[in-house]
Scaffold this active site. Structure first.
Site, PDB file in Angstrom:
ATOM      1  N   LYS A   1       0.840  -1.220   0.000  1.00 26.67           N
ATOM      2  CA  LYS A   1       0.000   0.000   0.000  1.00 26.67           C
ATOM      3  C   LYS A   1       0.866   1.257   0.000  1.00 26.67           C
ATOM      4  CE  LYS A   1      -2.163  -0.941   3.891  1.00 26.67           C
ATOM      5  NZ  LYS A   1      -1.564  -2.227   4.287  1.00 26.67           N
TER       6      LYS A   1
ATOM      7  N   ARG B   1      -9.252   0.776   9.333  1.00 24.87           N
ATOM      8  CA  ARG B   1      -8.772  -0.584   9.593  1.00 24.87           C
ATOM      9  C   ARG B   1      -9.793  -1.390  10.398  1.00 24.87           C
ATOM     10  NH1 ARG B   1      -2.960   0.465   9.249  1.00 24.87           N
ATOM     11  NH2 ARG B   1      -1.726  -1.376   9.648  1.00 24.87           N
TER      12      ARG B   1
ATOM     13  N   ARG C   1      11.848  -6.195   4.924  1.00 27.89           N
ATOM     14  CA  ARG C   1      11.805  -4.776   4.537  1.00 27.89           C
ATOM     15  C   ARG C   1      12.901  -3.969   5.242  1.00 27.89           C
ATOM     16  NH1 ARG C   1       5.565  -2.725   4.698  1.00 27.89           N
ATOM     17  NH2 ARG C   1       5.894  -2.710   6.934  1.00 27.89           N
TER      18      ARG C   1
ATOM     19  N   ARG D   1      11.875  -1.576  10.536  1.00 26.59           N
ATOM     20  CA  ARG D   1      10.815  -1.075  11.418  1.00 26.59           C
ATOM     21  C   ARG D   1      10.694  -1.956  12.658  1.00 26.59           C
ATOM     22  NH1 ARG D   1       5.281   0.200   8.196  1.00 26.59           N
ATOM     23  NH2 ARG D   1       4.429  -0.907   9.981  1.00 26.59           N
TER      24      ARG D   1
ATOM     25  N   ARG E   1       0.151  -8.817  13.675  1.00 29.13           N
ATOM     26  CA  ARG E   1      -0.461  -7.823  12.763  1.00 29.13           C
ATOM     27  C   ARG E   1      -1.323  -8.512  11.706  1.00 29.13           C
ATOM     28  NH1 ARG E   1       4.672  -5.002  10.708  1.00 29.13           N
ATOM     29  NH2 ARG E   1       3.298  -3.753   9.394  1.00 29.13           N
TER      30      ARG E   1
END
Ligand code: AMP
Length: 213
Positions: free
Chosen positions: A13, A88, A127, A160, A171
């Site tokens: 996203k 969300r 990531r 992160r 998550r």
């Protein structure tokens, strides 16, 4: 044009939003980015949010709804915006509809970026982001030339806090239970535009712009 980018963590996203900002000249509103900035500042909002974010849980609806309500009324949102990571939960979507009704506005498209759940853990844990320019890399799929160093500006790459395996798992569970019901919510409003989120980033961008045009 007011757009929601919907999809699980790791669907891409944020990556697509950054490309869409350039294409359509409307701002990206990422509640995750806003919350991370508050955590970095150490503001009261940041302190409240950090505990939830570290566990991979959602920050309370009232907090994020307040952030978005203020943000979408800023002058740079006059021609539209891209919501990335909000709503969300169904209560967030209902609150958004309520505030937009008061502003005589509406959401035009909900782009649902679809990626199989087996692929997401690897995408998220690999990531890396540049501390200085914010460019994203991936240790397997898009590695920098020199480990830990940004190809674009030479800045330091970091992971992160919530991209570790344990938090990622939580998550993804939260997404399944709390965010997935939004597909039905926006299908009922005939606003869902499904996109295959697997493949080359530019190819996916082409699919997104096609449904927005
Ligand atoms: P993201 O950058 O979108 O993956 O968001 C990172 C974290 O910020 C999430 O795991 C949540 O803890 C929090 N967060 C971001 N957006 C929301 C939202 N709309 N509602 C609740 N929590 C959020």
């Amino acid at each position: 044009m007011n757009v929601i980018l919907l999809g699980p963590p790791g669907a891409g996203k944020g990556t697509q939003a950054k490309m869409l900002v350039e294409e359509y000249q409307i701002p990206q509103i990422s509640t995750g980015d806003i919350l991370r900035a508050a955590v970095k500042e150490g503001s009261p909002l940041g302190k409240e949010a950090k505990a939830c974010m570290d566990k991979g849980e959602l920050v309370p609806d009232s907090v994020v709804i307040g952030i978005v309500e203020e943000r979408i009324q800023q002058p740079d949102c006059a021609k539209g915006y891209m919501l990335d990571g909000f709503p969300r939960t169904v209560p967030q979507a209902e609150a958004l509809d309520g505030m937009l009704q008061n502003l005589s506005s509406q959401i035009d498209h909900v782009v649902s970026i679809e990626v199989a759940s087996e692929e997401l853990v690897g995408r998220l844990t690999g990531r890396r982001t540049c501390r200085d320019c914010g460019v994203g890399f991936h240790v397997m799929f898009d590695p920098p030339e020199q480990e830990g160093v940004c190809d674009k500006c030479g800045g330091e790459l970091y992971q992160r806090d919530d991209d570790n395996v344990e938090t990622v798992t939580s998550r993804l569970e939260v997404y399944e239970s709390q965010t997935l019901p939004l597909i039905d919510y926006y299908t009922a409003q005939e606003k869902i535009r499904p996109i295959d989120g697997v493949g080359d980033i530019k190819e996916i961008f082409g699919r997104v712009t096609q449904v927005l045009s």
